[in-house]
Design a protein around this motif. Structure first.
Motif, PDB file in Angstrom:
ATOM      1  N   ASP A 110       0.559  -1.714  -0.108  1.00 26.11           N
ATOM      2  CA  ASP A 110      -0.163  -0.175  -0.044  1.00 26.11           C
ATOM      3  C   ASP A 110       0.719   1.229   0.093  1.00 26.11           C
ATOM      4  O   ASP A 110       0.759   2.472  -0.685  1.00 26.11           O
ATOM      5  N   ALA A 111       1.625   1.632   0.816  1.00 28.10           N
ATOM      6  CA  ALA A 111       2.684   2.263   0.701  1.00 28.10           C
ATOM      7  C   ALA A 111       3.296   2.928  -0.596  1.00 28.10           C
ATOM      8  O   ALA A 111       3.855   4.337  -0.411  1.00 28.10           O
ATOM      9  N   PHE A 112       3.389   1.819  -1.484  1.00 26.72           N
ATOM     10  CA  PHE A 112       3.809   2.190  -2.975  1.00 26.72           C
ATOM     11  C   PHE A 112       3.092   3.413  -3.311  1.00 26.72           C
ATOM     12  O   PHE A 112       3.478   4.394  -4.182  1.00 26.72           O
ATOM     13  N   ALA A 113       1.580   3.398  -3.431  1.00 29.81           N
ATOM     14  CA  ALA A 113       0.578   4.173  -3.796  1.00 29.81           C
ATOM     15  C   ALA A 113       0.766   5.574  -3.128  1.00 29.81           C
ATOM     16  O   ALA A 113      -0.392   6.823  -3.307  1.00 29.81           O
ATOM     17  N   ARG A 114       1.189   5.748  -1.625  1.00 29.80           N
ATOM     18  CA  ARG A 114       1.004   6.437  -0.939  1.00 29.80           C
ATOM     19  C   ARG A 114       2.457   7.310  -0.276  1.00 29.80           C
ATOM     20  O   ARG A 114       2.184   8.438  -0.175  1.00 29.80           O
ATOM     21  N   ALA A 115       3.232   7.046  -0.527  1.00 31.64           N
ATOM     22  CA  ALA A 115       4.740   7.236  -0.793  1.00 31.64           C
ATOM     23  C   ALA A 115       5.254   8.854  -1.474  1.00 31.64           C
ATOM     24  O   ALA A 115       5.610   9.620  -0.858  1.00 31.64           O
ATOM     25  N   PRO A 116       4.198   8.932  -2.988  1.00 32.77           N
ATOM     26  CA  PRO A 116       4.972  10.479  -3.391  1.00 32.77           C
ATOM     27  C   PRO A 116       3.961  11.300  -3.634  1.00 32.77           C
ATOM     28  O   PRO A 116       4.721  12.760  -2.847  1.00 32.77           O
ATOM     29  N   LEU A 117       3.118  11.442  -2.169  1.00 32.96           N
ATOM     30  CA  LEU A 117       1.248  11.718  -0.971  1.00 32.96           C
ATOM     31  C   LEU A 117       3.070  12.173  -0.030  1.00 32.96           C
ATOM     32  O   LEU A 117       2.728  13.837   0.635  1.00 32.96           O
ATOM     33  N   TRP A 118       2.794  11.157   0.649  1.00 35.13           N
ATOM     34  CA  TRP A 118       3.840  11.004   1.968  1.00 35.13           C
ATOM     35  C   TRP A 118       4.820  11.922   2.315  1.00 35.13           C
ATOM     36  O   TRP A 118       4.937  12.866   2.634  1.00 35.13           O
ATOM     37  N   GLN A 119       5.285  12.198   0.791  1.00 42.66           N
ATOM     38  CA  GLN A 119       7.515  12.895   0.969  1.00 42.66           C
ATOM     39  C   GLN A 119       6.647  14.635   0.426  1.00 42.66           C
ATOM     40  O   GLN A 119       7.361  15.420   1.322  1.00 42.66           O
ATOM     41  N   VAL A 120       5.754  14.610   0.795  1.00 44.89           N
ATOM     42  CA  VAL A 120       4.704  15.891   0.775  1.00 44.89           C
ATOM     43  C   VAL A 120       4.256  16.516   2.162  1.00 44.89           C
ATOM     44  O   VAL A 120       3.511  18.118   2.286  1.00 44.89           O
ATOM     45  N   GLY A 121       3.870  15.336   2.917  1.00 48.16           N
ATOM     46  CA  GLY A 121       3.027  15.694   3.739  1.00 48.16           C
ATOM     47  C   GLY A 121       1.973  15.637   3.586  1.00 48.16           C
ATOM     48  O   GLY A 121       0.811  16.138   4.589  1.00 48.16           O
ATOM     49  N   ARG A 122       0.987  14.386   3.293  1.00 48.21           N
ATOM     50  CA  ARG A 122      -0.160  15.024   2.016  1.00 48.21           C
ATOM     51  C   ARG A 122      -0.463  13.194   2.052  1.00 48.21           C
ATOM     52  O   ARG A 122       0.229  12.169   2.269  1.00 48.21           O
ATOM     53  N   ASP A 123      -1.532  12.806   1.876  1.00 47.86           N
ATOM     54  CA  ASP A 123      -2.274  11.638   2.093  1.00 47.86           C
ATOM     55  C   ASP A 123      -3.450  11.014   1.710  1.00 47.86           C
ATOM     56  O   ASP A 123      -4.144  12.385   1.252  1.00 47.86           O
ATOM     57  N   TYR A 124      -4.348  10.545   1.690  1.00 48.81           N
ATOM     58  CA  TYR A 124      -5.605  10.181   1.733  1.00 48.81           C
ATOM     59  C   TYR A 124      -6.611   8.900   2.338  1.00 48.81           C
ATOM     60  O   TYR A 124      -6.293   8.668   2.807  1.00 48.81           O
ATOM     61  N   ALA A 125      -7.641   9.409   2.693  1.00 45.67           N
ATOM     62  CA  ALA A 125      -8.445   8.604   3.797  1.00 45.67           C
ATOM     63  C   ALA A 125      -9.318   7.649   3.153  1.00 45.67           C
ATOM     64  O   ALA A 125     -10.783   7.664   4.020  1.00 45.67           O
ATOM     65  N   HIS A 126      -9.006   7.202   2.546  1.00 41.24           N
ATOM     66  CA  HIS A 126      -9.411   5.838   1.550  1.00 41.24           C
ATOM     67  C   HIS A 126      -8.559   3.934   1.453  1.00 41.24           C
ATOM     68  O   HIS A 126      -7.405   4.821   1.379  1.00 41.24           O
ATOM     69  N   GLY A 127      -9.032   3.460   1.403  1.00 41.12           N
ATOM     70  CA  GLY A 127      -7.774   1.683   0.618  1.00 41.12           C
ATOM     71  C   GLY A 127      -7.571   3.215  -0.933  1.00 41.12           C
ATOM     72  O   GLY A 127      -8.022   3.052  -1.401  1.00 41.12           O
ATOM     73  N   THR A 128      -6.593   1.922  -0.869  1.00 40.03           N
ATOM     74  CA  THR A 128      -5.602   1.718  -2.118  1.00 40.03           C
ATOM     75  C   THR A 128      -6.446   1.415  -3.766  1.00 40.03           C
ATOM     76  O   THR A 128      -6.370   1.617  -4.568  1.00 40.03           O
ATOM     77  N   GLY A 129      -7.455   0.008  -3.117  1.00 43.11           N
ATOM     78  CA  GLY A 129      -8.251  -0.742  -4.111  1.00 43.11           C
ATOM     79  C   GLY A 129      -9.227  -1.512  -3.265  1.00 43.11           C
ATOM     80  O   GLY A 129      -9.555  -1.479  -1.905  1.00 43.11           O
ATOM     81  N   HIS A 130      -9.416  -2.127  -4.454  1.00 43.79           N
ATOM     82  CA  HIS A 130     -10.565  -3.198  -3.814  1.00 43.79           C
ATOM     83  C   HIS A 130     -10.707  -4.302  -4.626  1.00 43.79           C
ATOM     84  O   HIS A 130     -10.470  -3.803  -6.162  1.00 43.79           O
ATOM     85  N   GLY A 131     -11.096  -5.613  -4.745  1.00 49.07           N
ATOM     86  CA  GLY A 131     -11.220  -6.437  -6.125  1.00 49.07           C
ATOM     87  C   GLY A 131     -12.491  -5.615  -6.456  1.00 49.07           C
ATOM     88  O   GLY A 131     -13.066  -5.415  -6.143  1.00 49.07           O
ATOM     89  N   VAL A 132     -12.759  -6.089  -7.887  1.00 51.97           N
ATOM     90  CA  VAL A 132     -14.067  -5.922  -8.943  1.00 51.97           C
ATOM     91  C   VAL A 132     -14.257  -7.249  -8.902  1.00 51.97           C
ATOM     92  O   VAL A 132     -13.365  -8.388  -9.856  1.00 51.97           O
ATOM     93  N   GLY A 133     -15.698  -7.996  -9.228  1.00 50.20           N
ATOM     94  CA  GLY A 133     -16.200  -8.586  -9.680  1.00 50.20           C
ATOM     95  C   GLY A 133     -16.385  -8.686 -11.807  1.00 50.20           C
ATOM     96  O   GLY A 133     -16.327  -7.766 -11.539  1.00 50.20           O
ATOM     97  N   HIS A 134     -16.954  -9.913 -11.632  1.00 50.00           N
ATOM     98  CA  HIS A 134     -17.163 -10.222 -13.113  1.00 50.00           C
ATOM     99  C   HIS A 134     -18.624 -10.300 -12.937  1.00 50.00           C
ATOM    100  O   HIS A 134     -18.848 -11.718 -12.970  1.00 50.00           O
ATOM    101  N   PHE A 135     -19.483  -9.189 -13.973  1.00 48.56           N
ATOM    102  CA  PHE A 135     -20.400  -8.780 -13.890  1.00 48.56           C
ATOM    103  C   PHE A 135     -21.132  -9.980 -12.957  1.00 48.56           C
ATOM    104  O   PHE A 135     -21.989  -9.851 -12.607  1.00 48.56           O
ATOM    105  N   LEU A 136     -19.953  -8.926 -11.790  1.00 47.82           N
ATOM    106  CA  LEU A 136     -20.652  -8.741 -10.081  1.00 47.82           C
ATOM    107  C   LEU A 136     -20.602  -7.746  -9.676  1.00 47.82           C
ATOM    108  O   LEU A 136     -20.409  -6.460  -9.955  1.00 47.82           O
TER     109      LEU A 136
END
Length: 605
Positions: free
Chosen positions: A468-494
């Motif tokens: 997860d930190a790979f997605a956040r690191a460029p923002l962390w470098q300037v003291g920023r972040d986001y308050a949600h998960g980085t992702g989720h699975g996606v069903g197949h026509f579900l």
């Protein structure tokens, strides 16, 4: 008035507090209108939340209330804090989840309710795992959980509560699923028998749809049907007993017979398990997905709790499904190209006054033109300016803002197709963004690319926590972040949200890559692609992500000074692929074709 009524019912039922989760009887994330109890009782319309209402409780310590007064709290995560602040009705207060020093509902209850107090709950709406864990925790303070079968919110809602949907169930053909029902049954029952059991009860709607290769229309944006399923041995044949409204399946009786699926009334599952023909069978069940009422219908001596037994089979997509994701994503990207080119032309060239709601309607029309389209996979999030900082913002007809070409415009949307489900977010600015907006967009983009390029060792137990930190690191470098998960699975026509994948990631799993940045009161940025985990063809023993989303990033928002030569090469290669794939599909739309040509031009320092 609603809080007054529910507190009266609480007193009649002998409870000092009452829980209202955002659930249905199948632990669904997205629920039918009839099950939107939090929305009815509090005004909050988000897809994640839990309410706690007290009456007559002596509250030991409450910073927002005078000592001894009653409270009505609604807990939700960072996607919905701004939205909840706007929607909650008088008498309600927001509580934040996933934040340090913020107490959960059960921690708050343990500290603030007194010994002897009882917290009421609907046993159809809480999973057995939560009842056991929270009940044990609260018992340490002398507080009990009390099941109340007749839901108290429903009693207040009364005659105005919507009816259940009754649309027919349809067959999802094997040419799209890549698996037969018999294959699904066998793989599940092999695992059941490995666990020295005889049968399995499946309460989760997307698992039942996957198992039976059937789809429904009972929940908006989710092709599901209300049912329970039991797989058992019937005279030497593994058989599915599907508990469902018989009217929904009367047109597919031949298919049911061919696949050893027998039908029983929806509510009969409780008596079949407790006193009927299944009462002595040894069952496997997932206590985290099974509601408390259903779980306690089983003989406790004959139950084995096995988390995600069905899910871990369903999560692994076969080659037919993966091919479907690829092709549906390309068609979906063509719809996005038509939409964004139309939108830019409308608000910059024509200078039309266009609202977020009207834009979302147009986007749905663009998707509906695509082959195999079955509907939206969730409410379109189309936001201009400050609304983009509301992470799961939904434009409403009466309150939607005008789409401003001088503002950042965020669009998170997706569609269901017979061969796959899509979920894509792109953020655009059609005039002159600020340097700060460009910087934040580029940092979000770098996080998106860094997550996508991670290689994962195949022999160890790895999941989202490891990367997860790979997605956040460029923002962390300037003291920023986001308050949600980085992702989720996606069903197949579900379900567009599948999982979570809490154990080992394996080849064939899907995951979205969607870092973001949200500047309250000004703008929001998010970039989302759908990834599929594959065995890395170049590095033995490792897994690598395949990005199947094929739609370009916003060149106007990219600050190339923040990108490495490797980043530039990676983006240019991706954009070239997008152009090659989308150009044949856009020959009838010159505006969209020019848009794609412009957005995929190479970028450089």
């Amino acid at each position: 008035e609603k809080l007054i009524q529910i507190r009266k019912l609480m007193a009649e039922n002998g409870v000092n507090a009452y829980l209202v989760p955002h659930n249905d009887s199948h632990m669904s994330e997205y629920i039918a209108e009839r099950d939107e109890r939090i929305k009815f009782i509090s005004g909050f319309s988000g897809s994640a939340g839990l309410c706690l209402i007290t009456q007559g409780a002596t509250i030991k310590d409450s910073s927002e209330n005078s000592e001894g007064s009653d409270i009505a709290y609604m807990w939700t995560d960072g996607r919905y804090w701004l939205q909840a602040g706007k929607e909650l009705e008088e008498g309600w207060e927001i509580r934040k989840t996933r934040v340090a020093d913020e107490k959960s509902w059960y921690e708050w209850s343990k500290e603030n309710l007194k010994e002897g107090d009882a917290i009421g709950y609907d046993p159809y709406l809480l999973p057995q795992g939560s009842v056991e864990a929270r009940g044990k925790y609260l018992k340490e303070a002398g507080i009990t959980l009390k099941a109340i079968d007749e839901n108290l919110v429903d009693q207040v809602w009364s005659s105005t509560q919507p009816e259940r949907a009754g649309a027919p169930v349809t067959i999802h053909e094997e040419k799209y699923t890549g698996r037969t029902v018999a294959q699904n049954i066998k793989e599940i029952m092999d695992k059941v028998e490995e666990n020295k059991s005889e049968a399995i009860v499946i309460p989760t709607l997307d698992q039942i749809a996957w198992l039976t290769n059937l789809r429904g229309q009972d929940i908006s944006y989710n092709p599901l049907f209300f049912s329970y399923a039991v797989i058992y041995d019937k005279s030497g044949t593994h058989t599915i007993r599907l508990y469902i409204d018989e009217e929904k399946v009367k047109n597919i009786t031949g298919y049911l017979d061919e696949n050893n699926i027998e039908i029983a009334p929806y509510d009969q599952v409780f008596t079949d398990l407790s006193t009927g023909e299944f009462k002595d069978l040894k069952f496997v069940v997932d206590a985290n997905d099974c509601n408390n009422k259903l779980y306690t219908s089983l003989n406790p001596d004959n139950v084995k709790n096995i988390p995600d037994l069905v899910g871990e089979i369903k999560f692994i997509k076969n080659q037919t499904q993966i091919a479907g994701y690829r092709s549906s994503q390309i068609r979906d990207a063509a719809a996005l190209a038509k939409f964004f080119s139309w939108l830019e032309n409308e608000i910059t060239v024509k200078e039309s006054t266009l609202t977020e709601y009207e834009g979302a309607i147009e986007l749905e029309k663009c998707r509906a033109e695509q082959d195999l389209y079955m509907g939206l996979s969730f409410d379109t999030i189309l936001s201009s300016g400050a609304n983009g900082a509301i992470i799961h913002y939904k434009p409403e007809q009466d309150t939607a803002a005008v789409l401003d070409p001088k503002e950042v415009i965020l669009c998170d949307s997706g569609g269901h197709y017979l061969d796959g489900t899509t979920d894509t977010t792109r953020t655009f600015h059609f005039t002159e963004p600020t340097d700060f907006q460009r910087e934040m967009y580029t940092r979000v983009l770098k996080g998106n690319l860094d997550f996508e390029r991670v290689k994962i060792p195949n022999k160890k137990l790895h999941n989202i926590k490891d990367i997860d930190a790979f997605a956040r690191a460029p923002l962390w470098q300037v003291g920023r972040d986001y308050a949600h998960g980085t992702g989720h699975g996606v069903g197949h026509f579900l379900n567009v949200h599948e999982g979570p994948y809490m154990k080992k990631w394996r080849a064939g799993m899907t995951y979205t890559d969607e870092p973001g940045y949200y500047h309250e009161g000004e703008f929001g940025i998010r970039i989302e692609n759908l990834l599929i985990l594959q065995e890395d063809p170049n590095v033995e023993g490792f897994l690598a992500w395949e990005n199947v989303t094929k739609f370009p990033y916003c060149r106007n928002l990219i600050d190339t000074k923040l990108l490495s030569p490797m980043d530039l090469e990676y983006i240019n290669k991706y954009h070239l692929e997008c152009r090659e794939l989308l150009t044949p599909l856009l020959q009838d739309n010159e505006l969209a074709l020019k848009f794609i040509e412009r957005e995929t031009e190479p970028i450089s320092h």
